[in-house]
Motif scaffolding. Structure first.
Motif, short mmCIF file in Angstrom:
data_model
loop_
_atom_site.label_atom_id
_atom_site.label_comp_id
_atom_site.label_asym_id
_atom_site.label_seq_id
_atom_site.Cartn_x
_atom_site.Cartn_y
_atom_site.Cartn_z
N GLU A 31 44.23 34.43 26.98
CA GLU A 31 44.58 34.85 28.35
C GLU A 31 45.90 35.61 28.38
OE1 GLU A 31 42.66 34.75 30.89
OE2 GLU A 31 41.06 33.50 30.06
N ASN A 35 46.47 39.52 29.39
CA ASN A 35 47.35 39.93 30.48
C ASN A 35 48.32 41.00 30.02
OD1 ASN A 35 46.24 38.34 32.42
ND2 ASN A 35 47.79 36.71 32.30
N LYS A 81 44.08 42.87 39.94
CA LYS A 81 43.11 43.69 39.21
C LYS A 81 41.86 44.06 40.01
CE LYS A 81 45.30 41.77 35.27
NZ LYS A 81 45.29 40.85 34.15
N GLY A 95 41.21 40.90 32.58
CA GLY A 95 41.19 39.82 33.57
C GLY A 95 40.71 40.35 34.90
N ALA A 100 43.83 32.42 35.45
CA ALA A 100 44.37 31.98 34.16
C ALA A 100 45.77 31.37 34.33
CB ALA A 100 44.40 33.13 33.17
MG MG Z 1 44.54 37.29 33.08
#
Ligand code: MG
Ligand code: ADP
Length: 606
Positions: A31, A35, A81, A95, A100
């Motif tokens: 994760e 990111n 996002k 993502g 997360a």
């Molecule tokens: Mg993420």
């Protein structure tokens, strides 16, 4: 009646969500790395301590976060996002769920520092189990650093459930490799307990693969390139002679996202057709680009599975592209339809000279002397017969019979003794022998597995293994995660007779091997062993040794289809019934069956 339904407090909801997002330290690594990539970083550093159990930190030089965004990023369903439902069908980031950071913050201590390029100061946030401890201004580099400490500190059951450091590290390395492979344009470094594991410069895809899997990989790669209306395929497949014993280095990336897909994997494997010996798997690094509208990434929470609109077409294109490329690189052997398939040697051995295995034989070796190490010589089928005879020096045929009888009678399953020691082999698969109560049928392969298994266990636990020194030390190359594993099981390997000169970054130098193994088998055996250990994911060192003994036994046991002479048959019978548990293979399969004479008699009573 009062109403009883309540909304769960956020931190409880987050903890529950965390169960799905964070299975182990490697999930956090994935994760955080994703990111950083979504933040357009060009340089990413991963730092872990104690296999991620104490610390997982990712530092990037990406676009950073404002004060408010930094705070908001830990809220559930907070994401930059996607904005609306339609965006779900047009995802260009890794993502999009916005869960997360919220999940990780619910089950760990978080230290985040972030600064955007145009800001003088950055922001520093500390969170413990969803509670904001403080947020303050800080002077820091542009980009983001997220440190996740004491993962699962507030869920002891989860923390106790974590595997050994080596296994958790391997999961992390796997995640790291997947991310690094999908972004050769980003430079990565990776430190574990302050040791550098990887330091990878930017480069093209080939260079990236080589920097992860070792320089020997370069010669194995066949480039793949195909552009059609529905899909663009690039990447590499490995030449068939480098196929692995188990599926290891098989990577699909769809729009730069690592995925698993059995159907597409089948397409690749079937493109190799007769080029692979059965039970071996091709390595591949394949990058598929498809229109974002034609896939649904949403079907799996950890997002390694995706759904394609038209899998069948993809299958056909993938298969023919790979077939074509393999053909172009002249890796397809000339097909000879006249040739009997039984002459087919595994592809990887085709160009090797056939050598009689070199074996050091202890002239005083007597398999029936209990104080001596029992090492079976059954794998030396190409040895001259005298060596077999030497095993029996001093033992007349009758003595063997007595030996078998006493062993069988010690065995509760065989309270009756063998009526005569004659054995027969049928179908190159079973050894048949008469016993007083009837007939025994022994499966040679499974029986030999049992024999070798007990011998290996004994040499592992007693720690006196018979080793043969190699005249020329062997250099074998492995990828980093395998090297990590080899380092960890080095002692166990030594206890069965392996001797290592050096274990380097991507190579091991072997100077001695167990007497039961021939030189040409080593790579396959070690690969199989690593794969078995990875798949078994053992917890305790005992079961790791057990997995090793099983794996070696499986690899080395005489195969079905091997013709055995009389002495070899007798040796199997002898040794099987001196095993502690002769009736089952190490994998729990029946090694022999008996048929009672009464049953046979009945068949004639018509
Ligand atoms: Mg993420
Ligand atoms: P998602 O990635 O699904 O959006 P996350 O919980 O992983 O959800 O992150 C939440 C938000 O925090 C992201 O949408 C992004 O805006 C921001 N963020 C997280 N990590 C970083 C980072 N390394 N650099 C910049 N922004 C980040």
């Amino acid at each position: 009646m009062p109403d009883i339904i309540q909304l769960l407090p956020d931190h409880v909801a987050n903890q529950i969500a965390a169960g799905e997002v964070v299975q182990r330290p490697a999930s956090v690594v994935k994760e955080l790395l994703e990111n950083a990539i979504d933040a357009d970083a060009t340089n990413i550093t991963l730092i872990i301590k104690d296999a991620g159990k104490t610390l997982i930190q990712v530092i990037d030089n990406g676009k950073g976060m404002s004060q408010t965004d930094a705070r908001l990023s830990f809220e559930r369903h907070a994401t930059s996002k996607i904005k609306k439902a339609e965006d779900l069908f047009n995802i260009h980031t890794k993502g999009f769920r916005g869960e997360a950071l919220a999940s990780i913050a619910a089950i760990a201590h978080i230290d985040l520092k972030s600064k955007q390029e145009n800001n003088e100061l950055g922001t520093h946030i500390k969170i413990e189990g969803s509670d904001l401890i403080f947020q303050e201004n800080i002077s820091t580099a542009t980009g983001t650093s997220v440190a996740v400490k004491n993962l699962f500190y507030n869920i002891p059951a989860r923390r106790n459930f974590l595997k050994s450091n080596s296994i958790e590290t391997r999961h992390i390395i796997n995640e790291f490799q997947r991310v690094a492979l999908s972004h050769p344009e980003i430079s990565f470094s990776f430190y574990h307990n302050e040791n550098e594991v990887y330091n990878i410069d930017t480069g093209n895809l080939r260079q990236r693969i080589v920097s992860i899997f070792g320089k020997k990989t370069n010669e194995k790669l066949v480039p793949i390139n195909e552009v059609t209306d529905v899909i663009e395929i690039t990447g590499f497949v490995a030449k068939p002679e480098f196929a692995k014993k188990k599926r290891g280095e098989q990577f699909f990336f769809v729009n730069d996202r690592f995925i698993k897909n059995a159907y597409l994997n089948h397409a690749v494997t079937s493109a190799y057709e007769s080029l692979l010996s059965s039970g071996s798997f091709p390595s591949y690094f394949l990058y598929l680009k498809v229109p974002t509208k034609s896939i649904d990434i949403n079907i799996h929470p950890t997002k390694t599975e995706i759904k394609f609109d038209d899998e069948r077409t993809l299958y056909a294109i993938l298969r023919s592209t790979i077939k074509h490329s393999l053909g172009q690189y002249n890796v397809a052997p000339v097909l000879d339809f006249e040739r009997s398939s039984s002459f087919d040697t595994p592809y990887s051995f085709k160009d090797k000279k056939f050598e009689t295995p070199k074996v050091t034989v202890n002239p005083d070796f007597n398999p029936f002397k209990s104080e001596q190490q029992n090492v079976t010589h059954l794998s030396y089928k190409h040895e001259k017969p005298q060596q077999w005879e030497s095993l029996y020096t001093g033992l007349e045929a009758n003595n063997i019979e007595v030996e078998i009888e006493s062993k069988l009678s010690n065995n509760t399953l065989f309270s009756d003794s063998i009526s005569n020691s004659k054995t027969y082999q049928v179908h190159n698969k079973y050894i048949i022998s008469g016993i007083k109560s009837g007939i025994v049928y022994i499966n040679q392969h499974l029986a030999h597995q049992r024999i070798l298994y007990e011998e290996f266990l004994e040499s592992i636990t007693v720690k006196v293994a018979m080793s043969q020194q190699l005249l020329f030390p062997l250099e074998l190359s492995f990828n980093k995660s395998d090297i990590e594993l080899i380092k960890e099981i080095k002692e166990d390997l030594e206890s069965v007779g392996f001797l290592f000169d050096k274990i380097l970054d991507d190579t091991i130098i072997v100077k001695g091997i167990p007497v039961t193994i021939t030189e040409s088998q080593i790579t396959i055996i070690i690969e199989q062993l690593l794969e078995d250990i990875k798949n078994d994911i053992p917890d305790t060192s005992f079961s790791q040794l057990d997995v090793m003994a099983k794996s070696l036994a499986k690899s080395l046991a005489i195969k079905t289809g091997t013709n055995l002479d009389l002495k070899e048959q007798e040796e199997i019978v002898n040794k099987l019934f001196s095993c502690k548990q002769p009736d089952l293979s190490p994998f729990g399969k029946t090694t022999f069956v008996t048929i009672n004479i009464d049953e046979i008699d009945k068949k004639f009573n018509n």
